[in-house]
Write an enzyme that holds these catalytic residues in place. Structure first.
Site, short mmCIF file in Angstrom:
data_model
loop_
_atom_site.label_atom_id
_atom_site.label_comp_id
_atom_site.label_asym_id
_atom_site.label_seq_id
_atom_site.Cartn_x
_atom_site.Cartn_y
_atom_site.Cartn_z
N ASP A 94 3.15 18.02 -29.70
CA ASP A 94 2.24 18.94 -30.32
C ASP A 94 3.71 19.83 -31.24
O ASP A 94 4.28 20.28 -30.21
CB ASP A 94 1.33 19.75 -29.50
CG ASP A 94 0.52 18.88 -28.86
OD1 ASP A 94 0.69 18.04 -30.11
OD2 ASP A 94 -0.37 19.48 -27.66
N1 URA Z 1 0.41 16.71 -24.28
C1 URA Z 1 -0.27 18.03 -25.06
O1 URA Z 1 -1.48 18.08 -24.23
N2 URA Z 1 0.83 18.00 -26.21
C2 URA Z 1 1.67 17.29 -26.13
O2 URA Z 1 2.68 17.90 -27.10
C3 URA Z 1 2.10 16.17 -25.30
C4 URA Z 1 1.35 15.77 -23.46
#
Ligand code: URA
Length: 230
Positions: A102
């Site tokens: 993310d």
């Molecule tokens: N899980 C999430 O919620 N975000 C990420 O970036 C990676 C795994």
């Protein structure tokens, strides 16, 4: 594709000629004479018969990047900087991301042009653990551990997550090992407890750990051992 099929698919050889070329050891793959009809030819392989180049091959690339917060795991984005912006232009060409993070998640991001390899790294059935350090808004209860092991039902995908291992490190911090990479998976898992993820950092994918000498925003090529470990 197997070597005999690769050769027979070319307009210049029929199957009998292919058999003969192989027996006469006139075919070279990546500079080595090959007689085995089952030898695997990939888009990265250089294939020659005598002095004629049938496929030039292209270099396979495997990079690890220490992703900083504030950039998107995408190859292009109209608004935000992408992780590809952190690489020199000549490397960006045909790379894809093996397991996105993310916008604000930091840590190990792997980029490659080898789709077969990246599928092995990310597919849940290969069971390669992805390790995350998680900071949460509220306290992490001891009862979380069993729930992570049992799995969470994700209605959108209509599935239950595979067993995950949660190690509680402090009141609001934990290390989590998961073998999948569902959309916002870690945040949704903690969301089950109404506990917001405030910081998320990927430390490891399988046996490939984030190089501690890589500053945020920096990258390096994977070593041959790291590539072979997947
Ligand atoms: N899980 C999430 O919620 N975000 C990420 O970036 C990676 C795994």
């Amino acid at each position: 594709m197997r070597l005999d099929r690769f050769l027979a698919n070319l307009p210049c050889y029929n199957r009998q000629q292919v058999r003969l070329l192989l027996v006469q050891r006139r075919v070279r793959v990546d500079g080595e004479a090959v007689a085995d009809p089952l030898h695997e030819v990939r888009e990265f392989s250089r294939v020659e018969v005598d002095e004629q180049v049938l496929q030039a091959g292209r270099p396979a690339r495997y990079l690890m990047l220490n992703k900083p917060a504030g950039c998107v795991s995408a190859t292009s984005d109209p608004q935000h900087p992408t992780v590809l912006d952190l690489l020199p232009a000549e490397l960006r060409d045909d790379l894809h991301i093996a397991g996105r993070l993310d916008y604000n998640t930091t840590g190990l991001l792997i980029l490659t042009n080898d789709g077969q390899w990246s599928r092995r790294l990310t597919q849940p059935r290969t069971k390669l653990a992805k390790l995350y350090l998680v900071q949460t808004e509220d306290e992490i209860g001891a009862h979380y551990v069993d729930k992570f092991r049992e799995g969470f039902y994700f209605a959108f995908e209509d599935l239950t997550t595979l067993p995950a291992q949660l190690d509680i490190l402090g009141p609001r911090s934990a290390r989590l090992a998961i073998v999948e990479g569902r959309y916002h998976q870690v945040k949704r898992m903690f969301g089950h407890f109404d506990n917001k993820v405030m910081g998320l950092h990927r430390e490891r994918m399988g046996s490939i750990g984030l190089d501690p000498t890589l500053a945020p925003g920096h990258y390096r090529e994977l070593t041959a051992e790291e590539v072979a470990s997947v």
